[in-house]
Design an enzyme around this catalytic site. Structure first.
Site, PDB file in Angstrom:
ATOM      1  N   ARG A  72      48.514  36.520  23.800  1.00  0.00           N
ATOM      2  CA  ARG A  72      48.115  36.909  24.979  1.00  0.00           C
ATOM      3  C   ARG A  72      47.001  37.828  24.987  1.00  0.00           C
ATOM      4  O   ARG A  72      46.001  37.624  25.954  1.00  0.00           O
ATOM      5  CB  ARG A  72      49.463  37.635  25.600  1.00  0.00           C
ATOM      6  CG  ARG A  72      48.914  37.910  27.081  1.00  0.00           C
ATOM      7  CD  ARG A  72      50.411  38.393  27.748  1.00  0.00           C
ATOM      8  NE  ARG A  72      50.167  38.685  28.964  1.00  0.00           N
ATOM      9  CZ  ARG A  72      50.462  39.864  29.842  1.00  0.00           C
ATOM     10  NH1 ARG A  72      51.081  40.901  29.170  1.00  0.00           N
ATOM     11  NH2 ARG A  72      50.309  39.911  31.061  1.00  0.00           N
ATOM     12  N   HIS A  76      43.533  37.005  27.454  1.00  0.00           N
ATOM     13  CA  HIS A  76      43.063  38.013  28.443  1.00  0.00           C
ATOM     14  C   HIS A  76      41.731  38.259  28.009  1.00  0.00           C
ATOM     15  O   HIS A  76      40.783  38.617  28.973  1.00  0.00           O
ATOM     16  CB  HIS A  76      44.048  39.264  28.399  1.00  0.00           C
ATOM     17  CG  HIS A  76      45.123  39.056  29.111  1.00  0.00           C
ATOM     18  ND1 HIS A  76      45.456  40.299  29.965  1.00  0.00           N
ATOM     19  CD2 HIS A  76      46.139  38.152  29.414  1.00  0.00           C
ATOM     20  CE1 HIS A  76      46.823  40.033  30.591  1.00  0.00           C
ATOM     21  NE2 HIS A  76      47.012  38.768  30.389  1.00  0.00           N
ATOM     22  N   ASP A  77      41.475  38.300  26.717  1.00  0.00           N
ATOM     23  CA  ASP A  77      39.827  38.645  26.382  1.00  0.00           C
ATOM     24  C   ASP A  77      39.043  37.680  26.975  1.00  0.00           C
ATOM     25  O   ASP A  77      38.108  37.724  27.422  1.00  0.00           O
ATOM     26  CB  ASP A  77      39.802  38.587  24.867  1.00  0.00           C
ATOM     27  CG  ASP A  77      38.379  38.895  24.597  1.00  0.00           C
ATOM     28  OD1 ASP A  77      37.635  40.149  25.242  1.00  0.00           O
ATOM     29  OD2 ASP A  77      38.053  38.746  23.270  1.00  0.00           O
ATOM     30  N   VAL A  80      38.402  37.023  31.103  1.00  0.00           N
ATOM     31  CA  VAL A  80      37.669  38.218  31.690  1.00  0.00           C
ATOM     32  C   VAL A  80      36.491  38.417  30.640  1.00  0.00           C
ATOM     33  O   VAL A  80      36.249  38.882  29.718  1.00  0.00           O
ATOM     34  CB  VAL A  80      38.704  39.684  31.668  1.00  0.00           C
ATOM     35  CG1 VAL A  80      37.699  40.784  32.299  1.00  0.00           C
ATOM     36  CG2 VAL A  80      40.071  39.197  32.173  1.00  0.00           C
ATOM     37  N   ASN A 104      46.842  44.400  32.713  1.00  0.00           N
ATOM     38  CA  ASN A 104      46.708  44.860  31.227  1.00  0.00           C
ATOM     39  C   ASN A 104      47.817  46.025  30.674  1.00  0.00           C
ATOM     40  O   ASN A 104      48.073  46.405  29.573  1.00  0.00           O
ATOM     41  CB  ASN A 104      45.378  45.514  30.772  1.00  0.00           C
ATOM     42  CG  ASN A 104      44.456  44.402  30.330  1.00  0.00           C
ATOM     43  OD1 ASN A 104      44.944  43.113  30.592  1.00  0.00           O
ATOM     44  ND2 ASN A 104      43.194  44.686  29.977  1.00  0.00           N
ATOM     45  N   HIS A 206      53.539  30.423  26.788  1.00  0.00           N
ATOM     46  CA  HIS A 206      54.727  31.064  27.291  1.00  0.00           C
ATOM     47  C   HIS A 206      56.123  30.289  26.581  1.00  0.00           C
ATOM     48  O   HIS A 206      57.021  30.559  27.161  1.00  0.00           O
ATOM     49  CB  HIS A 206      54.880  30.910  28.818  1.00  0.00           C
ATOM     50  CG  HIS A 206      53.956  31.811  29.583  1.00  0.00           C
ATOM     51  ND1 HIS A 206      53.618  31.705  30.966  1.00  0.00           N
ATOM     52  CD2 HIS A 206      53.088  32.507  29.125  1.00  0.00           C
ATOM     53  CE1 HIS A 206      52.749  32.466  31.274  1.00  0.00           C
ATOM     54  NE2 HIS A 206      52.306  32.747  30.063  1.00  0.00           N
ATOM     55  N   ASP A 252      60.875  31.937  27.363  1.00  0.00           N
ATOM     56  CA  ASP A 252      61.395  30.705  26.940  1.00  0.00           C
ATOM     57  C   ASP A 252      63.007  30.784  26.528  1.00  0.00           C
ATOM     58  O   ASP A 252      63.140  31.446  25.698  1.00  0.00           O
ATOM     59  CB  ASP A 252      60.512  30.050  25.673  1.00  0.00           C
ATOM     60  CG  ASP A 252      61.372  28.855  25.186  1.00  0.00           C
ATOM     61  OD1 ASP A 252      62.352  28.415  25.792  1.00  0.00           O
ATOM     62  OD2 ASP A 252      60.717  28.084  24.274  1.00  0.00           O
TER      63      ASP A 252
HETATM   64  C1  HEM Z   1      47.687  30.341  33.472  1.00  0.00           C
HETATM   65  C2  HEM Z   1      47.741  31.491  33.920  1.00  0.00           C
HETATM   66  C3  HEM Z   1      48.753  32.454  33.204  1.00  0.00           C
HETATM   67  C4  HEM Z   1      49.405  33.439  34.204  1.00  0.00           C
HETATM   68  C5  HEM Z   1      49.609  33.434  35.519  1.00  0.00           C
HETATM   69  C6  HEM Z   1      50.243  34.313  33.108  1.00  0.00           C
HETATM   70  C7  HEM Z   1      51.023  35.421  33.329  1.00  0.00           C
HETATM   71  C8  HEM Z   1      51.901  35.910  32.636  1.00  0.00           C
HETATM   72  C9  HEM Z   1      52.546  37.041  32.645  1.00  0.00           C
HETATM   73  C10 HEM Z   1      52.829  37.562  33.939  1.00  0.00           C
HETATM   74  C11 HEM Z   1      53.286  37.575  31.674  1.00  0.00           C
HETATM   75  C12 HEM Z   1      54.148  38.717  31.235  1.00  0.00           C
HETATM   76  C13 HEM Z   1      53.620  40.005  31.599  1.00  0.00           C
HETATM   77  C14 HEM Z   1      55.042  41.095  31.866  1.00  0.00           C
HETATM   78  O1  HEM Z   1      55.700  40.823  32.593  1.00  0.00           O
HETATM   79  O2  HEM Z   1      55.028  41.716  30.745  1.00  0.00           O
HETATM   80  C15 HEM Z   1      52.443  36.623  30.445  1.00  0.00           C
HETATM   81  C16 HEM Z   1      52.904  36.944  29.209  1.00  0.00           C
HETATM   82  C17 HEM Z   1      52.387  35.948  28.169  1.00  0.00           C
HETATM   83  N1  HEM Z   1      51.571  35.219  28.340  1.00  0.00           N
HETATM   84 FE1  HEM Z   1      50.780  34.463  30.090  1.00  0.00          FE
HETATM   85  N2  HEM Z   1      49.873  33.613  31.879  1.00  0.00           N
HETATM   86  C18 HEM Z   1      49.074  32.545  31.952  1.00  0.00           C
HETATM   87  C19 HEM Z   1      48.500  32.060  30.809  1.00  0.00           C
HETATM   88  C20 HEM Z   1      48.618  32.236  29.520  1.00  0.00           C
HETATM   89  C21 HEM Z   1      47.920  31.872  28.418  1.00  0.00           C
HETATM   90  C22 HEM Z   1      46.615  30.589  28.596  1.00  0.00           C
HETATM   91  C23 HEM Z   1      48.330  32.346  27.371  1.00  0.00           C
HETATM   92  C24 HEM Z   1      47.864  32.035  25.678  1.00  0.00           C
HETATM   93  C25 HEM Z   1      47.663  30.651  25.552  1.00  0.00           C
HETATM   94  C26 HEM Z   1      49.275  33.210  27.485  1.00  0.00           C
HETATM   95  C27 HEM Z   1      50.298  33.843  26.642  1.00  0.00           C
HETATM   96  C28 HEM Z   1      50.855  34.836  27.037  1.00  0.00           C
HETATM   97  C29 HEM Z   1      52.109  35.272  26.129  1.00  0.00           C
HETATM   98  C30 HEM Z   1      52.462  34.922  24.521  1.00  0.00           C
HETATM   99  C31 HEM Z   1      53.037  36.276  26.669  1.00  0.00           C
HETATM  100  C32 HEM Z   1      53.989  37.052  26.380  1.00  0.00           C
HETATM  101  C33 HEM Z   1      53.269  38.490  25.884  1.00  0.00           C
HETATM  102  C34 HEM Z   1      54.395  39.309  25.315  1.00  0.00           C
HETATM  103  O3  HEM Z   1      55.668  39.004  25.048  1.00  0.00           O
HETATM  104  O4  HEM Z   1      53.735  40.593  24.987  1.00  0.00           O
HETATM  105  N3  HEM Z   1      49.572  33.129  28.862  1.00  0.00           N
HETATM  106  N4  HEM Z   1      51.653  35.997  31.163  1.00  0.00           N
HETATM  107  C1  LIG Z   2      47.975  48.781  26.019  1.00  0.00           C
HETATM  108  C2  LIG Z   2      47.193  49.906  26.907  1.00  0.00           C
HETATM  109  O1  LIG Z   2      46.068  50.191  26.431  1.00  0.00           O
HETATM  110  N1  LIG Z   2      47.701  49.957  27.894  1.00  0.00           N
HETATM  111  C3  LIG Z   2      47.017  50.907  28.833  1.00  0.00           C
HETATM  112  C4  LIG Z   2      47.207  50.174  30.345  1.00  0.00           C
HETATM  113  O2  LIG Z   2      47.037  51.018  31.150  1.00  0.00           O
HETATM  114  C5  LIG Z   2      47.634  52.216  31.374  1.00  0.00           C
HETATM  115  C6  LIG Z   2      47.222  52.915  32.575  1.00  0.00           C
HETATM  116  O3  LIG Z   2      45.723  53.262  32.813  1.00  0.00           O
HETATM  117  C7  LIG Z   2      47.481  52.999  29.885  1.00  0.00           C
HETATM  118  O4  LIG Z   2      48.445  54.238  30.170  1.00  0.00           O
HETATM  119  C8  LIG Z   2      47.812  52.154  28.726  1.00  0.00           C
HETATM  120  O5  LIG Z   2      47.783  52.793  27.778  1.00  0.00           O
END
Ligand code: HEM
Ligand SMILES: CC(=O)N[C@H]1CO[C@H](CO)[C@@H](O)[C@@H]1O
Ligand SMILES: *[C@@H]1O[C@H](CO)[C@@H](O)[C@H](O)[C@H]1NC(C)=O
Ligand SMILES: *[C@@H]1O[C@H](CO)[C@@H](O)[C@H](O)[C@H]1NC(C)=O
Length: 351
Positions: A72, A76-77, A80, A104, A206, A252
């Site tokens: 992820r 994100h990198d 943006v 973030n 995901h 998943d």
């Molecule tokens: C298409 C638009 C996308 C949206 C709207 C989206 C949105 C999100 C959101 C809301 C979360 C959970 C954040 C949370 O509630 O903690 C998430 C997690 C994640 N996303 Fe996406 N995402 C997108 C695309 C992607 C892409 C392109 C990748 C990588 C190829 C990706 C990989 C992941 C992974 C691996 C997680 C789990 C992170 C963790 O467990 O720490 N996502 N995403």
């Molecule tokens: C992982 C990380 O850097 N999270 C930061 C996201 O933003 C909050 C609020 O500014 C920080 O407290 C977290 O450290």
């Protein structure tokens, strides 16, 4: 040499094979951006790739969630301001930076730490400031996919790191919210030259990782989203009994830690966690591809590998652009530039 053997040679070179009707055809590998190459560190840091790989393998064995965190972080990198490691910078010139913007807040601190640890190891192995932080992000994402059971692919290298901060506005504008519908997602991706196949395949990221209740609670409260599988909704309500619950659940539901095609099986069963996931099956433009990936893991893996290479090259800095950071969390101290503290040092010397 017939067309099949010609494309076989190309496919072997690209490391991507697609068997179709007895004839081996190449999944067209995405072009490599100018300034990037597969053997960029061949002379300057030949062990770079193996160092990242063994670090990620060991670290993911200890903490399976780190793979999701690293995947992820690269996404994100890249979305943006391009794949320039701006996501790793602490703070900004004028206040909170990319790390501090709302999307973030849920990036895993362990993933930031892993990138810094890998980068430190690379600096010890090779000269300081040789391997960029943005390349480490791209490699660590690939190795996380592999460590979780997903496909391998070759990563073009030679990205350089940003010297400028992304603003919170850049983050909010670049990253779509989990409430986005497929047309909205397609619009965001098309600005980055990514198409519907890229959207469906990359969303397959995901297949691992976790999401907070707050990212999907709008599908449960005040009314249940009728597209949600009712059995699945019941399960979600056990983790998230009310609005604002600070807990996480698997993205998943079938195989939470395995990188496979079950994410698409979930969508077909209306068990996608976010609207941005489930709408890929509701929408006519993407539905057939979701069904195809649910049927064929190989079709998913081939497209995912190709789309990751594309995503990993969004607006990269190369050549003399940007810099190679010596600390992934901070821009290099530009020589000769007077920073507030250096002025005070000069003050001390009665300048
Ligand atoms: C298409 C638009 C996308 C949206 C709207 C989206 C949105 C999100 C959101 C809301 C979360 C959970 C954040 C949370 O509630 O903690 C998430 C997690 C994640 N996303 Fe996406 N995402 C997108 C695309 C992607 C892409 C392109 C990748 C990588 C190829 C990706 C990989 C992941 C992974 C691996 C997680 C789990 C992170 C963790 O467990 O720490 N996502 N995403
Ligand atoms: C992982 C990380 O850097 N999270 C930061 C996201 O933003 C909050 C609020 O500014 C920080 O407290 C977290 O450290
Ligand atoms: C809901 O999920 C269950 C369990 O995966 C599945 O058997 C069922 O077919 C799903 N219902 C719908 C309407 O997709
Ligand atoms: C790297 O930069 C960050 C942010 O400025 C700082 O907090 C940290 O101490 C630095 N790390 C090293 C090893 O210098």
């Amino acid at each position: 040499m017939g067309p099949c053997s010609a494309s076989l040679a190309a496919a072997v070179a690209a490391g991507l094979l697609l068997i179709s009707g007895g004839c081996v055809v190449a999944q067209q590998p995405p072009p490599v951006a100018q300034g990037l190459s597969f053997d960029f560190y061949k002379r300057s840091c030949p062990k770079a790739e193996s160092i990242v790989r063994s670090f990620v393998q060991d670290a993911v064995r200890r903490d399976v969630g780190l793979a999701a965190g690293l995947l992820r972080l690269h996404f994100h990198d890249c979305f943006v301001q391009g794949c320039d490691a701006s996501v790793l910078l602490d703070g900004s010139a004028t206040g909170p930076g990319e790390k501090q913007a709302p999307p973030n807040l849920t990036l895993r601190p362990s993933a930031f730490k892993a990138i810094n640890d890998i980068h430190t190891r690379l600096q010890r192995e090779c000269a300081a400031a040789v391997v960029s932080c943005s390349d480490v992000l791209a490699l660590a994402a690939r190795d996380s996919v592999v460590a979780s059971g997903g496909p391998s692919y070759r990563v073009p290298l030679g990205r350089r790191d940003s010297t400028s901060f992304a603003t919170q506005q850049d983050v909010l504008g670049g990253l779509p919210p989990p409430t986005a519908t497929a047309p909205a997602l397609l619009a965001v991706l098309s600005k980055l030259n990514l198409d519907a196949a890229d959207l469906v395949a990359l969303s397959g990221g995901h297949t691992i990782g976790l999401g907070h209740c707050t990212s999907f609670e709008g599908r449960l409260f005040p009314r249940q989203d009728p597209t949600l599988n009712a059995t699945f909704a019941g399960l979600l309500r056990r983790t998230c009994p009310a609005m604002g619950t600070d807990r996480r659940t698997a993205l998943d539901v079938r195989t939470p830690n395995k990188f496979d095609n079950k994410y698409y099986v979930n969508l077909v069963n209306r068990e996608g966690l976010f609207t941005s996931d489930q709408d890929l099956f509701s929408n006519a433009a993407t539905r057939d591809m979701v069904a195809r990936f649910a049927q064929s893991q190989k079709a998913f893996f081939d497209q995912f590998a190709s789309s990751m290479v594309k995503m990993g090259q969004i607006k990269v800095l190369t050549g003399k652009q940007g810099q190679i950071r010596s600390n992934c969390s901070a821009r290099n101290n530009p020589a000769g530039l007077l920073l507030p503290w250096s002025i005070s040092i000069l003050d001390d010397q009665a300048f």
